[in-house]
Design a protein around this motif. Structure first.
Motif, PDB file in Angstrom:
ATOM      1  N   ALA A 226       0.735  -1.166   0.014  1.00  0.00           N
ATOM      2  CA  ALA A 226       0.135  -0.075   0.053  1.00  0.00           C
ATOM      3  C   ALA A 226       0.872   1.238   0.130  1.00  0.00           C
ATOM      4  N   CYS A 227       1.993   1.579   0.998  1.00  0.00           N
ATOM      5  CA  CYS A 227       2.730   2.635   0.965  1.00  0.00           C
ATOM      6  C   CYS A 227       3.944   2.502   0.629  1.00  0.00           C
ATOM      7  N   GLN A 228       4.550   1.295   0.201  1.00  0.00           N
ATOM      8  CA  GLN A 228       5.867   1.025  -0.271  1.00  0.00           C
ATOM      9  C   GLN A 228       6.947   1.217   0.502  1.00  0.00           C
ATOM     10  N   THR A 229       6.751   1.212   1.918  1.00  0.00           N
ATOM     11  CA  THR A 229       7.813   1.215   3.075  1.00  0.00           C
ATOM     12  C   THR A 229       8.144  -0.294   3.298  1.00  0.00           C
ATOM     13  N   GLU A 230       9.316  -0.308   3.659  1.00  0.00           N
ATOM     14  CA  GLU A 230      10.142  -1.725   3.941  1.00  0.00           C
ATOM     15  C   GLU A 230       9.694  -1.909   5.570  1.00  0.00           C
ATOM     16  N   PHE A 231       9.532  -3.229   5.911  1.00  0.00           N
ATOM     17  CA  PHE A 231       9.291  -3.511   7.114  1.00  0.00           C
ATOM     18  C   PHE A 231       9.855  -5.005   7.384  1.00  0.00           C
ATOM     19  N   THR A 232      10.397  -5.329   8.653  1.00  0.00           N
ATOM     20  CA  THR A 232      10.526  -6.538   9.074  1.00  0.00           C
ATOM     21  C   THR A 232       9.736  -7.481   9.476  1.00  0.00           C
ATOM     22  N   THR A 233       9.534  -8.710   9.305  1.00  0.00           N
ATOM     23  CA  THR A 233       8.341  -9.504   9.562  1.00  0.00           C
ATOM     24  C   THR A 233       8.977 -11.024   9.825  1.00  0.00           C
ATOM     25  N   THR A 234       8.429 -11.943  10.568  1.00  0.00           N
ATOM     26  CA  THR A 234       8.839 -13.344  10.787  1.00  0.00           C
ATOM     27  C   THR A 234       8.200 -14.256  10.079  1.00  0.00           C
ATOM     28  N   VAL A 235       7.212 -13.620   9.367  1.00  0.00           N
ATOM     29  CA  VAL A 235       6.187 -14.170   8.426  1.00  0.00           C
ATOM     30  C   VAL A 235       6.653 -14.196   7.246  1.00  0.00           C
ATOM     31  N   GLY A 236       6.740 -15.443   6.137  1.00  0.00           N
ATOM     32  CA  GLY A 236       7.208 -15.245   4.827  1.00  0.00           C
ATOM     33  C   GLY A 236       6.063 -14.552   3.929  1.00  0.00           C
ATOM     34  N   GLN A 237       6.604 -14.319   2.752  1.00  0.00           N
ATOM     35  CA  GLN A 237       5.781 -13.518   2.067  1.00  0.00           C
ATOM     36  C   GLN A 237       4.671 -14.570   1.267  1.00  0.00           C
ATOM     37  N   ARG A 238       3.344 -13.881   1.147  1.00  0.00           N
ATOM     38  CA  ARG A 238       2.392 -14.955   0.434  1.00  0.00           C
ATOM     39  C   ARG A 238       2.658 -15.032  -0.965  1.00  0.00           C
ATOM     40  N   ARG A 239       2.704 -16.316  -1.441  1.00  0.00           N
ATOM     41  CA  ARG A 239       2.458 -16.444  -2.778  1.00  0.00           C
ATOM     42  C   ARG A 239       1.292 -16.293  -3.368  1.00  0.00           C
ATOM     43  N   ILE A 240       1.551 -15.781  -4.755  1.00  0.00           N
ATOM     44  CA  ILE A 240       0.407 -15.496  -5.558  1.00  0.00           C
ATOM     45  C   ILE A 240       0.712 -16.426  -6.795  1.00  0.00           C
ATOM     46  N   TYR A 241      -0.460 -17.338  -6.604  1.00  0.00           N
ATOM     47  CA  TYR A 241      -0.458 -17.986  -7.852  1.00  0.00           C
ATOM     48  C   TYR A 241      -1.375 -17.877  -8.851  1.00  0.00           C
ATOM     49  N   LEU A 242      -0.863 -17.949 -10.223  1.00  0.00           N
ATOM     50  CA  LEU A 242      -1.601 -17.522 -11.205  1.00  0.00           C
ATOM     51  C   LEU A 242      -2.472 -18.729 -11.896  1.00  0.00           C
TER      52      LEU A 242
END
Length: 146
Positions: A130-146
């Motif tokens: 949404a805002c293009q700011t970087e942040f740290t998380t312990t959860v991996g990125q969601r995968r988008i399947y086409l």
């Protein structure tokens, strides 16, 4: 044991009545105990023989590699060649230069400590859609399947 058996036989002939029955039953008990001790002795003797055989076998297995190592040490001159660039590597964690056994070695780290340090999880950096700011998380990125 034989002496005791002989004494029991002598007493059996001298004493009559109830004492003969008591001596006979004690004689039978002693015979059974003697047989049991004989079996236990045989078992222990077999175990001892097996343990001695295992020890001799282990000594032979150890002596052969020791002799080979000693022979190699005595016949090969010390290695004074310089390290080639193919076997020299740089550790990605501590940047120490180290050598590997062969050029095809898959070793990347100079020590198990560096390897474990590299394995420790580092929280991934993600970018907010949404805002293009970087942040740290312990959860991996969601995968988008086409």
């Amino acid at each position: 044991m034989g002496e005791l058996m002989g004494k029991l036989r002598d007493l059996d002939q001298m004493v009559a009545g109830r004492s003969v029955q008591a001596l006979t039953s004690e004689n039978i008990t002693l015979k059974r105990r003697f047989q049991q001790l004989t079996r236990e002795h045989r078992t222990l003797r077999e175990r001892l023989e097996g343990a001695r055989w295992n020890l001799r076998f282990a000594d032979k297995r150890i002596a052969d590699p020791e002799a080979q190592i000693l022979e190699r040490l005595l016949t090969t001159p010390p290695d004074t060649t310089e390290v080639t660039s193919e076997v020299a590597r740089s550790c990605p964690v501590c940047e120490t230069v180290f050598t590997v056994g062969t050029a095809t070695s898959r070793q990347v780290f100079c020590s198990p400590t560096c390897k474990e340090t590299n394995r420790q999880s580092k929280p991934p950096q993600q970018t907010c859609p949404a805002c293009q700011t970087e942040f740290t998380t312990t959860v991996g990125q969601r995968r988008i399947y086409l």
